[in-house]
Design an enzyme around this catalytic site. Structure first.
Site, mmCIF file in Angstrom:
data_model
loop_
_atom_site.group_PDB
_atom_site.id
_atom_site.type_symbol
_atom_site.label_atom_id
_atom_site.label_comp_id
_atom_site.label_asym_id
_atom_site.label_seq_id
_atom_site.Cartn_x
_atom_site.Cartn_y
_atom_site.Cartn_z
ATOM 1 N N ARG A 166 5.031 -1.838 19.691
ATOM 2 C CA ARG A 166 4.970 -3.297 19.657
ATOM 3 C C ARG A 166 5.031 -3.901 21.056
ATOM 4 N NH1 ARG A 166 8.222 -2.421 15.204
ATOM 5 N NH2 ARG A 166 10.095 -2.964 16.347
ATOM 6 N N SER A 214 -0.567 4.073 5.063
ATOM 7 C CA SER A 214 -1.851 3.416 4.783
ATOM 8 C C SER A 214 -2.240 2.409 5.860
ATOM 9 C CB SER A 214 -1.801 2.727 3.414
ATOM 10 O OG SER A 214 -0.800 1.723 3.404
ATOM 11 N N THR A 273 14.302 -3.900 8.456
ATOM 12 C CA THR A 273 15.334 -3.813 7.425
ATOM 13 C C THR A 273 15.891 -2.395 7.260
ATOM 14 O OG1 THR A 273 13.710 -3.387 5.690
ATOM 15 C CG2 THR A 273 14.283 -5.704 6.142
ATOM 16 N N GLU A 326 17.231 -6.456 13.860
ATOM 17 C CA GLU A 326 17.562 -5.418 12.888
ATOM 18 C C GLU A 326 18.555 -6.014 11.907
ATOM 19 O OE1 GLU A 326 18.587 -1.638 14.585
ATOM 20 O OE2 GLU A 326 17.011 -1.802 16.097
ATOM 21 N N GLY A 359 0.829 -1.195 0.000
ATOM 22 C CA GLY A 359 0.000 0.000 0.000
ATOM 23 C C GLY A 359 0.864 1.245 0.000
ATOM 24 N N GLY A 360 0.211 2.368 0.078
ATOM 25 C CA GLY A 360 0.909 3.645 0.083
ATOM 26 C C GLY A 360 1.465 3.989 1.451
ATOM 27 N N LYS A 416 -0.041 -0.251 6.830
ATOM 28 C CA LYS A 416 0.574 -1.540 6.505
ATOM 29 C C LYS A 416 1.238 -2.193 7.717
ATOM 30 C CE LYS A 416 3.317 0.253 3.531
ATOM 31 N NZ LYS A 416 3.017 1.679 3.656
ATOM 32 N N SER A 417 2.103 -1.471 8.381
ATOM 33 C CA SER A 417 2.859 -2.047 9.507
ATOM 34 C C SER A 417 1.939 -2.470 10.640
ATOM 35 C CB SER A 417 3.902 -1.050 10.028
ATOM 36 O OG SER A 417 4.875 -0.811 9.049
ATOM 37 N N HIS A 458 7.964 2.824 16.772
ATOM 38 C CA HIS A 458 7.487 1.512 16.335
ATOM 39 C C HIS A 458 7.796 0.457 17.399
ATOM 40 C CE1 HIS A 458 6.324 1.346 11.903
ATOM 41 N NE2 HIS A 458 6.427 2.628 12.163
#
Length: 176
Positions: A54, A13, A35, A62, A9-10, A15-16, A50
Site C-alpha cells: 500500500r 481472487s 480487522t 488496526e 469473492g474467493g 479482492k483486496s 499488505h
C-alpha cells in the site's frame, strides 16, 4: 458523500487489491482499516506484505471489533475484511462458557449494530469479504455456524451497499 461498496469473492481472487485501487481512484490519501487478529507469524508476515504494497499514502488503522470508534468523516475507507471481523466476534462468542456453540443470532445482531454505527458516518466505505459458503457443507458444527454467520452478514452488507462486485480470477464483475 456517504457510500458503501462491497467487494466479495474467493480466496486469492484479487479482492483486496481491487479495493485498494478503487480507494486510490477516489482519494490520494485513503484509510485502510484492518480487522485481522495476527494469530501466528505467517499471518503477521502477510499483514506486513499488505502494508508494504500500500505504501505511505495510506492511513492504517488496526481494529478487530469496534470499527465505529474511529472518526472517518469525508474519508475513503477500505475495511479488510468482513470475514476476519466476523471471526473476531465469533471467537469471543465461542469462548462464552455458558454454551457449547456460539449464539449466531446474538453475534449477528452485534455485527449488524456495529456496521450500522460505522456506516452512519459521512464517508465512502469499501468492504472486502469472502464467499466462504460457496463450497460444500462442513461436517463440523462450529464451522457450519460460522459459515452461516458470515453468509448472513454478507447479505446484510450487500443489501445496504450502493455497489457490489464479485471478484473472479482478478476480474471485478459488478453485480449491483
Amino acid at each position: 458523500m456517504k457510500k458503501v461498496i462491497l467487494i466479495t469473492g474467493g480466496q486469492r481472487s484479487g479482492k483486496s487489491l481491487a479495493a485498494e485501487r478503487m480507494a486510490l481512484n477516489l482519494s490520494p490519501t485513503p484509510v485502510y482499516m484492518a480487522t485481522a487478529h495476527a494469530w501466528d507469524d505467517e499471518f503477521k508476515h502477510r499483514i506486513a506484505r499488505h502494508q508494504e504494497r500500500r505504501g505511505p499514502c495510506w492511513t492504517n488503522i488496526e481494529e478487530e471489533k469496534t470499527l465505529s470508534k474511529h472518526l472517518l468523516y469525508n474519508k475513503v475507507v477500505v475495511v479488510d475484511c468482513i470475514t476476519l471481523w466476523c471471526t473476531n466476534f465469533f471467537y469471543d462468542a465461542s469462548n462464552d462458557t455458558s454454551s457449547t456453540l456460539p449464539d449466531v443470532d446474538r453475534t449477528l445482531e452485534e455485527l449488524k449494530a456495529e456496521f450500522d454505527k460505522l456506516t452512519a458516518q459521512e464517508a465512502t466505505f469499501i468492504f472486502v469479504t469472502n464467499e466462504i459458503g460457496s463450497g460444500g457443507v462442513s461436517n463440523n458444527a462450529l464451522q457450519r455456524r460460522f459459515t452461516d454467520l458470515q453468509g448472513w452478514m454478507n447479505q446484510y452488507v450487500a443489501a445496504r451497499a450502493d455497489e457490489v462486485y464479485l471478484m473472479v480470477s482478478g476480474i471485478a464483475v459488478k453485480i449491483k
